[in-house]
Design an enzyme around this catalytic site. Structure first.
Site, PDB file in Angstrom:
ATOM      1  CG  ASP A  48      -2.018   0.946   1.240  1.00 44.58           C
ATOM      2  OD1 ASP A  48      -2.097   1.729   0.286  1.00 44.58           O
ATOM      3  OD2 ASP A  48      -2.796   0.971   2.205  1.00 44.58           O
TER       4      ASP A  48
ATOM      5  N   GLY B  25       3.794   0.997   1.343  1.00 45.83           N
ATOM      6  CA  GLY B  25       5.099   0.361   1.223  1.00 45.83           C
ATOM      7  C   GLY B  25       6.023   0.603   2.399  1.00 45.83           C
TER       8      GLY B  25
ATOM      9  CE  LYS C 249      -5.124  -1.251  -1.646  1.00 50.81           C
ATOM     10  NZ  LYS C 249      -5.708  -0.789  -0.364  1.00 50.81           N
TER      11      LYS C 249
ATOM     12  CB  THR D 205       5.254  -2.430   6.709  1.00 52.15           C
ATOM     13  OG1 THR D 205       4.132  -1.621   7.057  1.00 52.15           O
ATOM     14  CG2 THR D 205       5.532  -3.434   7.791  1.00 52.15           C
TER      15      THR D 205
ATOM     16  CG  ASP E 207      -6.836  -8.404   8.391  1.00 52.18           C
ATOM     17  OD1 ASP E 207      -5.870  -7.999   7.708  1.00 52.18           O
ATOM     18  OD2 ASP E 207      -7.152  -7.899   9.487  1.00 52.18           O
TER      19      ASP E 207
HETATM   20  P1  IMP Z   1       1.857  -0.405   3.890  1.00 54.55           P
HETATM   21  O1  IMP Z   1       2.977  -0.398   4.907  1.00 54.55           O
HETATM   22  O2  IMP Z   1       1.092   0.898   3.845  1.00 54.55           O
HETATM   23  O3  IMP Z   1       2.312  -0.837   2.511  1.00 54.55           O
HETATM   24  O4  IMP Z   1       0.771  -1.427   4.431  1.00 54.55           O
HETATM   25  C1  IMP Z   1       0.813  -2.758   4.097  1.00 54.55           C
HETATM   26  C2  IMP Z   1      -0.083  -3.590   4.997  1.00 54.55           C
HETATM   27  O5  IMP Z   1      -1.348  -2.949   5.244  1.00 54.55           O
HETATM   28  C3  IMP Z   1      -0.390  -4.884   4.299  1.00 54.55           C
HETATM   29  O6  IMP Z   1       0.581  -5.871   4.564  1.00 54.55           O
HETATM   30  C4  IMP Z   1      -1.777  -5.210   4.813  1.00 54.55           C
HETATM   31  O7  IMP Z   1      -1.688  -5.932   6.027  1.00 54.55           O
HETATM   32  C5  IMP Z   1      -2.400  -3.862   5.074  1.00 54.55           C
HETATM   33  N1  IMP Z   1      -3.247  -3.425   3.924  1.00 54.55           N
HETATM   34  C6  IMP Z   1      -3.005  -2.452   3.029  1.00 54.55           C
HETATM   35  N2  IMP Z   1      -4.003  -2.330   2.128  1.00 54.55           N
HETATM   36  C7  IMP Z   1      -4.906  -3.293   2.452  1.00 54.55           C
HETATM   37  C8  IMP Z   1      -6.183  -3.712   1.870  1.00 54.55           C
HETATM   38  O8  IMP Z   1      -6.698  -3.188   0.862  1.00 54.55           O
HETATM   39  N3  IMP Z   1      -6.821  -4.733   2.516  1.00 54.55           N
HETATM   40  C9  IMP Z   1      -6.311  -5.359   3.604  1.00 54.55           C
HETATM   41  N4  IMP Z   1      -5.127  -5.013   4.165  1.00 54.55           N
HETATM   42  C10 IMP Z   1      -4.432  -3.990   3.600  1.00 54.55           C
HETATM   43 MG    MG Z   2      -3.746  -6.470   7.941  1.00 54.75          MG
END
Ligand code: IMP
Ligand code: MG
Length: 183
Positions: free
Chosen positions: A112, A114, A140, A116, A168
């Site tokens: 999302d 990115g 995304k 993490t 989830d």
């Molecule tokens: P990031 O660090 O913003 O890339 O967040 C990634 C984490 O957020 C993923 O590993 C998911 O656990 C959660 N996440 C992000 N988008 C979604 C979604 O559309 N549905 C469910 N979980 C999501």
């Molecule tokens: Mg999650």
């Protein structure tokens, strides 16, 4: 599943639409597996699934990588409080597998922001792997600039909240075998 609203797994929740069907996922995961095998002609390969979201994807993906490999998982958490990523990641479960000298493939459910994943890569690089690449089922493409780009992508995902196939909403719907957008 033609009519997702009738699916008892969804606990009566409305699903806007099925974004990727079981067949879409099966076809793409098989192709990704072949692509990954091709990208690693030699060396030891460690598929490292990021829990919990990638449990189903990792299990399916490794069955389609026709070469020797090892499988392990990591559980990551953020320092600090709140639900917003603080940008500092720590490992809640640290793999027992030695990563030094191995090709490490970090397997993610969805990228999302990115954030993490980027922090995780920085952390794992200190373990001196031979290479470190990311494989994400869904991307995304929201992040403007990722310091560590995603090497293998299953699908480009719409900017909607997706559930199923490991993803989830409040810990529900991970067992749904397709990927749907919540209404
Ligand atoms: P990031 O660090 O913003 O890339 O967040 C990634 C984490 O957020 C993923 O590993 C998911 O656990 C959660 N996440 C992000 N988008 C979604 C979604 O559309 N549905 C469910 N979980 C999501
Ligand atoms: Mg999650």
């Amino acid at each position: 599943m033609a009519n997702a609203s009738a699916d008892p797994r969804l606990m009566g929740r409305e699903v806007k639409r099925i974004v990727f069907s079981e067949q879409d996922i099966a076809d793409r995961v098989a192709a990704l597996g072949r692509e990954i095998a091709h990208a690693y002609p030699d060396g030891e390969l460690l598929a490292l699934g990021l829990l919990k979201g990638s449990f189903m994807f990792t299990a399916d993906l490794v069955r389609h990588i026709p070469r020797p490999l090892q499988v392990d998982f990591i559980v990551a958490g953020s320092y600090g409080s709140g639900t917003v990523s603080s940008g500092n990641v720590r490992l809640l479960y640290d793999p027992e597998t030695n990563m030094e000298g191995k090709h490490v493939l970090l397997v993610e459910d969805i990228v999302d922001s990115g954030r993490t994943m980027q922090k995780l890569v920085d952390l794992l690089e200190t373990r001196r792997p031979r290479s470190l690449q990311i494989c994400a089922l869904l991307h995304k493409h929201i992040a403007e600039h990722l310091e560590h780009p995603v090497r293998f992508v299953g699908f480009d995902a719409p900017n909607e909240f997706l559930v199923g196939y490991g993803l989830d909403h409040a810990e529900n719907f991970r067992h749904v075998p397709y990927i749907a957008s919540l209404a």
